[in-house]
Design a protein around this motif. Structure first.
Motif, PDB file in Angstrom:
ATOM      1  N   ALA A  48      -1.210  16.174 -13.760  1.00  0.00           N
ATOM      2  CA  ALA A  48      -0.495  17.209 -13.010  1.00  0.00           C
ATOM      3  C   ALA A  48      -0.081  16.688 -11.638  1.00  0.00           C
ATOM      4  O   ALA A  48       1.018  16.996 -11.146  1.00  0.00           O
ATOM      5  N   ARG A  49      -0.947  15.919 -11.015  1.00  0.00           N
ATOM      6  CA  ARG A  49      -0.645  15.384  -9.681  1.00  0.00           C
ATOM      7  C   ARG A  49       0.536  14.428  -9.704  1.00  0.00           C
ATOM      8  O   ARG A  49       1.244  14.263  -8.699  1.00  0.00           O
ATOM      9  N   GLN A  50       0.773  13.792 -10.833  1.00  0.00           N
ATOM     10  CA  GLN A  50       1.888  12.853 -10.932  1.00  0.00           C
ATOM     11  C   GLN A  50       3.237  13.536 -10.723  1.00  0.00           C
ATOM     12  O   GLN A  50       4.237  12.873 -10.438  1.00  0.00           O
ATOM     13  N   ASN A  51       3.281  14.866 -10.884  1.00  0.00           N
ATOM     14  CA  ASN A  51       4.520  15.608 -10.677  1.00  0.00           C
ATOM     15  C   ASN A  51       4.756  15.960  -9.210  1.00  0.00           C
ATOM     16  O   ASN A  51       5.818  16.495  -8.866  1.00  0.00           O
ATOM     17  N   ARG A  52       3.789  15.693  -8.357  1.00  0.00           N
ATOM     18  CA  ARG A  52       3.965  15.947  -6.932  1.00  0.00           C
ATOM     19  C   ARG A  52       4.809  14.843  -6.295  1.00  0.00           C
ATOM     20  O   ARG A  52       4.999  13.763  -6.861  1.00  0.00           O
ATOM     21  N   VAL A  53       5.276  15.118  -5.076  1.00  0.00           N
ATOM     22  CA  VAL A  53       6.003  14.100  -4.312  1.00  0.00           C
ATOM     23  C   VAL A  53       5.005  13.051  -3.851  1.00  0.00           C
ATOM     24  O   VAL A  53       4.046  13.359  -3.138  1.00  0.00           O
ATOM     25  N   ARG A  54       5.227  11.814  -4.276  1.00  0.00           N
ATOM     26  CA  ARG A  54       4.288  10.744  -3.942  1.00  0.00           C
ATOM     27  C   ARG A  54       4.457  10.312  -2.489  1.00  0.00           C
ATOM     28  O   ARG A  54       5.553  10.390  -1.925  1.00  0.00           O
ATOM     29  N   PRO A  55       3.388   9.780  -1.899  1.00  0.00           N
ATOM     30  CA  PRO A  55       3.536   9.154  -0.580  1.00  0.00           C
ATOM     31  C   PRO A  55       4.449   7.933  -0.670  1.00  0.00           C
ATOM     32  O   PRO A  55       4.593   7.314  -1.729  1.00  0.00           O
TER      33      PRO A  55
ATOM     34  N   GLY B 276       0.813  -1.205   0.000  1.00  0.00           N
ATOM     35  CA  GLY B 276       0.000   0.000   0.000  1.00  0.00           C
ATOM     36  C   GLY B 276       0.844   1.251   0.000  1.00  0.00           C
ATOM     37  O   GLY B 276       2.071   1.212  -0.127  1.00  0.00           O
ATOM     38  N   GLU B 277       0.155   2.380   0.136  1.00  0.00           N
ATOM     39  CA  GLU B 277       0.801   3.683   0.130  1.00  0.00           C
ATOM     40  C   GLU B 277       0.458   4.449   1.398  1.00  0.00           C
ATOM     41  O   GLU B 277      -0.639   4.341   1.938  1.00  0.00           O
ATOM     42  N   ASP B 278       1.404   5.261   1.819  1.00  0.00           N
ATOM     43  CA  ASP B 278       1.300   6.026   3.053  1.00  0.00           C
ATOM     44  C   ASP B 278       0.256   7.132   2.930  1.00  0.00           C
ATOM     45  O   ASP B 278      -0.136   7.530   1.826  1.00  0.00           O
ATOM     46  N   ALA B 279      -0.178   7.628   4.090  1.00  0.00           N
ATOM     47  CA  ALA B 279      -1.047   8.805   4.123  1.00  0.00           C
ATOM     48  C   ALA B 279      -0.246  10.085   3.941  1.00  0.00           C
ATOM     49  O   ALA B 279      -0.772  11.093   3.472  1.00  0.00           O
ATOM     50  N   ASP B 280       1.036  10.071   4.325  1.00  0.00           N
ATOM     51  CA  ASP B 280       1.831  11.296   4.396  1.00  0.00           C
ATOM     52  C   ASP B 280       2.709  11.468   3.169  1.00  0.00           C
ATOM     53  O   ASP B 280       3.190  10.503   2.581  1.00  0.00           O
ATOM     54  N   SER B 281       2.927  12.716   2.806  1.00  0.00           N
ATOM     55  CA  SER B 281       3.980  13.092   1.866  1.00  0.00           C
ATOM     56  C   SER B 281       4.376  14.524   2.184  1.00  0.00           C
ATOM     57  O   SER B 281       3.563  15.307   2.694  1.00  0.00           O
TER      58      SER B 281
ATOM     59  N   ALA C 180       3.419  15.859   5.739  1.00  0.00           N
ATOM     60  CA  ALA C 180       2.057  16.105   6.219  1.00  0.00           C
ATOM     61  C   ALA C 180       1.116  15.075   5.615  1.00  0.00           C
ATOM     62  O   ALA C 180       1.383  14.511   4.547  1.00  0.00           O
ATOM     63  N   GLU C 181      -0.006  14.864   6.288  1.00  0.00           N
ATOM     64  CA  GLU C 181      -0.969  13.885   5.823  1.00  0.00           C
ATOM     65  C   GLU C 181      -1.814  14.446   4.683  1.00  0.00           C
ATOM     66  O   GLU C 181      -2.339  15.559   4.761  1.00  0.00           O
ATOM     67  N   GLY C 182      -1.934  13.678   3.608  1.00  0.00           N
ATOM     68  CA  GLY C 182      -2.846  14.009   2.531  1.00  0.00           C
ATOM     69  C   GLY C 182      -2.358  15.015   1.518  1.00  0.00           C
ATOM     70  O   GLY C 182      -3.092  15.347   0.577  1.00  0.00           O
ATOM     71  N   THR C 183      -1.127  15.520   1.666  1.00  0.00           N
ATOM     72  CA  THR C 183      -0.637  16.587   0.790  1.00  0.00           C
ATOM     73  C   THR C 183      -0.774  16.220  -0.687  1.00  0.00           C
ATOM     74  O   THR C 183      -1.135  17.068  -1.521  1.00  0.00           O
ATOM     75  N   PHE C 184      -0.495  15.001  -1.026  1.00  0.00           N
ATOM     76  CA  PHE C 184      -0.521  14.560  -2.428  1.00  0.00           C
ATOM     77  C   PHE C 184      -1.910  14.704  -3.043  1.00  0.00           C
ATOM     78  O   PHE C 184      -2.039  14.934  -4.254  1.00  0.00           O
TER      79      PHE C 184
END
Length: 713
Positions: free
Chosen positions: A427-434, A343-348, A351-355
């Motif tokens: 666009a979201r794919q360019n964010r830091v992933r959890p 699975g994947e974390d809540a945080d990135s 902070a929680e949910g930033t992604f």
């Protein structure tokens, strides 16, 4: 926090100095966890806490140094585990107290569900609740005398802090140890009593099913769907049970609760509107604000629930939801050799949910002002936001209502929103992933096999079935010891830890679904072999099953988990799978094993049946009415898709399907049901069999529909 790959690179050049591990280049210090494969344990490898993994060496040290054990249990994608690490385990002053007076042990609950189940039961007995991180204090003989979940580093707002607790326990360990050990003895005796409670059998009847329906109805949230107060977990095997209760009783209330819950989840923030897949749970009544971690098992349990609801209702939106979950699973969690990550974390980004969060300005930057404004209105993205000024995308209303308000045709609005989702996803794919927990667990992958196989069959997606087959082959080839014993965990080329009941039961379930998706007889052979191993390792010789194999290490007790929580219990899915495999193979011995296991579970179920949804699914299956459909291919052996499509379009929870190509000696040896059946006048045919008697074959879709109407009435 330590990085798993970094840890691997350092292993060959680290040297042990006393209880710490020092790299020669003067880099960060590591503790013993650096030699582990678990991502969760590796996250703690740089802590100043002198962590041990769970080993006999650690308990021997506790005994020789006359110290209690500080046991911390969590998992890699756990938000509050990260919080406790930052606040306590990364702090030198807190670590100093732990290291001075305790032997600290860290456990990944996903690798060792046996330890987690045992000590979580203790925590619930001692405190009335549980959760992660799980914090316990043990004597060197592994008996627990204190249990809690998250603890702050220092006392605050009336809650005791970790440092104060440990200092107080250290005083008692030296001055009044008898009292502490007495608590441990009492907790251990209570565990043993629970472990020995299994005994006797109850004959199956419909009473628990009716009681469960009443309990679900009483706990149903009439306005926002789902059951009980927040936090709201998907727990979609509850929905699968409700569909069966509707089919059995004709109570529309059961169907309505199931459909309303699925639609509420699909519209809510708990469902990733851009990338598909479910988050762990919602903290609010509205399904809006999730705990953002994504777990493999939630995805795997969601797919069959959405698909069965689609079959029962004909609502194609539910089939689309299942497709979106499968897309997420295949895109983000697939291991290149086969198998799926945890699975994947809540945080990135700390902070929680930033992604996953958006502001209107961020949306408009991607989509433009007009399209962005429309998307924000459709998905509830507003200036005020839901979490720290940012919004969680969710369906803010019905398409027809929004279309009318915007003066747009519903179809055009759907297309515009779909294009918005696509662009924002990219666009979201360019964010830091959890962080992704990249270990592979046999049991969870068994559920994934079942989801992919069922999804591929119902949605007509051969690639999903192939992914399920590839995963099954990976597990059966790579997740075994030299002696052939199934193993629990695989990571970085290493398979380890003897598999538990849930691993065997969930993989057995996956193999049965895989057989009915591709009709490869080898899958039934594999299922029969696995069922034999499962019975040999876990049977208590009285009809019940332990969680831990007879050949494996245990902590205090072997354990029997029967309640169906976020995951079904191993026993409940083992029960259903034995009943199904017995039917498919005409093996009354296997069916009797399933019936005895069911009988051993029912005395607990009758007290609060809604807590045993997967066991009740097995009960519903055992009560029938049971039927089998043998589809016989025409000469040439091509699958008769016109007949299979009819079967896959129906909700048939009590019906098993076999595909027979005349002359298939392997399937004839496995299942007496297919013997003697031939095509009808050279055409593919379907035989409906009930109570060891088969009706005349039908060759067209309409004729099969009529037969199925009879068993669905």
């Amino acid at each position: 926090m330590g990085d798993g790959k970094q840890g691997e690179d350092h292993v060959l050049r680290l040297s042990r100095v006393d209880t710490k591990i020092l790299p020669p280049d003067g880099g960060p210090r590591y503790n013993r966890l650096i030699f582990c494969k678990s991502p969760y344990l590796l996250q703690h490898a740089e802590n100043p806490v002198d962590w041990h993994p769970w080993t006999e060496e650690a308990f021997a040290r506790a005994l020789s140094e006359d110290k209690p054990v500080f046991l911390s249990i969590g998992y890699s994608t756990c938000h509050w585990c990260h919080v406790m690490e930052r606040e306590s385990f990364e702090e030198k002053d807190v670590a100093a107290v732990i290291n001075r007076d305790f032997i600290p042990i860290k456990v990944d609950r996903e690798e060792r569900p046996d330890l987690d189940n045992t000590y979580m039961t203790v925590c619930q007995m001692m405190t009335g609740s549980g959760g992660w991180p799980l914090t316990l204090l043990l004597a060197p003989d592994k008996k627990p005398f204190f249990a809690a979940t998250y603890l702050p580093p220092r006392s605050r707002q009336g809650a005791i802090g970790l440092v104060e607790l440990l200092e107080r326990v250290t005083q008692l360990w030296r001055s009044d140890r008898v009292r502490l050990l007495q608590t441990g003895e009492e907790a251990s005796r209570a565990l043993i009593r629970l472990d020995n409670q299994a005994g006797g059998e109850k004959a199956p009847d419909e009473a628990p099913l009716g009681k469960a329906l009443r309990q679900y109805s009483e706990g149903f949230d009439e306005r926002f769907a789902g059951f009980g107060p927040p936090p709201k977990f998907p727990t979609l095997h509850n929905v699968s049970l409700l569909l069966r209760l509707w089919r059995r009783s004709g109570e529309k209330r059961a169907l309505e609760m199931a459909l309303q819950t699925l639609h509420a989840i699909r519209r809510g923030g708990i469902f990733d509107q851009l990338g598909g897949g479910l988050h762990r749970y919602a903290v609010d009544r509205h399904w809006l604000i999730p705990h953002f971690e994504k777990m493999l098992y939630d995805q795997a349990l969601a797919v069959p629930a959405f698909l069965e609801a689609f079959q029962a209702s004909g609502d194609v939106a539910l089939a689309r939801a299942a497709r979106e979950v499968l897309d997420y699973l295949l895109r983000e969690l697939a291991h290149p050799e086969g198998g799926f990550y945890c699975g994947e974390d809540a945080d990135s980004e700390g902070a929680e949910g930033t992604f996953y969060l958006w502001t209107p300005a961020e949306v408009e930057e991607v989509l433009g002002k007009e399209a962005g404004g429309l998307f924000c209105r459709g998905y509830g993205i507003c200036e005020a936001g839901h979490l720290e000024g940012k919004s969680i995308p969710h369906r803010a209303g019905e398409i027809k209502d929004l279309a009318e308000k915007e003066g747009i045709e519903p179809g055009a609005l759907e297309a515009a929103l779909a294009e918005g989702r696509r662009a924002l996803f990219e666009a979201r794919q360019n964010r830091v992933r959890p962080h992704r927990d990249d270990k592979i667990l046999t049991g969870w992958n068994g559920l994934a096999i079942a989801a992919l196989a069922r999804g591929g069959a119902v949605l007509g997606d051969p690639e999903a079935v192939e992914a399920a087959a590839r995963t099954a082959d990976f597990l059966l080839a790579r997740m075994r010891s030299e002696s052939g014993r199934l193993l629990r965990r695989y990571r970085l080329g290493e398979a380890a830890i003897p598999a538990f009941l849930e691993d065997y039961a969930f993989l057995l379930h996956g193999l049965l679904e895989l057989y009915q998706a591709g009709f490869v007889p080898r899958r039934l052979e594999q299922a029969l072999s696995l069922a034999g191993e499962m019975d040999e390792l876990f049977s208590d010789d009285r009809g019940g099953y332990f969680d831990t194999g007879r050949d494996a290490e245990t902590a205090l007790v072997r354990g029997r988990s029967s309640q169906d929580g976020a995951l079904p219990s191993g026993a409940s899915l083992a029960c259903l799978s034995l009943l199904r495999l017995g039917r498919l193979c005409g093996d009354s011995g296997l069916e009797k094993k399933g019936e005895r296991l069911l009988g051993s579970l029912l005395p607990q179920v009758v007290r609060h049946p809604a807590a045993y949804s997967q066991t009740l699914i097995a009960l519903d299956y055992a009560l029938g009415p049971k039927s089998e459909v043998v589809v016989v291919a025409a000469p040439g052996g091509e699958p008769p898709d016109h007949l299979l499509q009819v079967l896959r379009g129906r909700f048939l929870p009590h019906t098993e399907v076999l595909l027979y190509r005349p002359g298939d000696r392997c399937l004839e040896a496995l299942s007496p049901l297919v013997r003697g059946k031939e095509p009808s006048d050279g055409r593919a045919a379907a035989f409906l069999c009930r109570e060891q008697s088969c009706q005349k074959p039908v060759t067209d879709a309409r004729g099969l529909e009529s037969l199925l109407d009879e068993i669905s009435a």
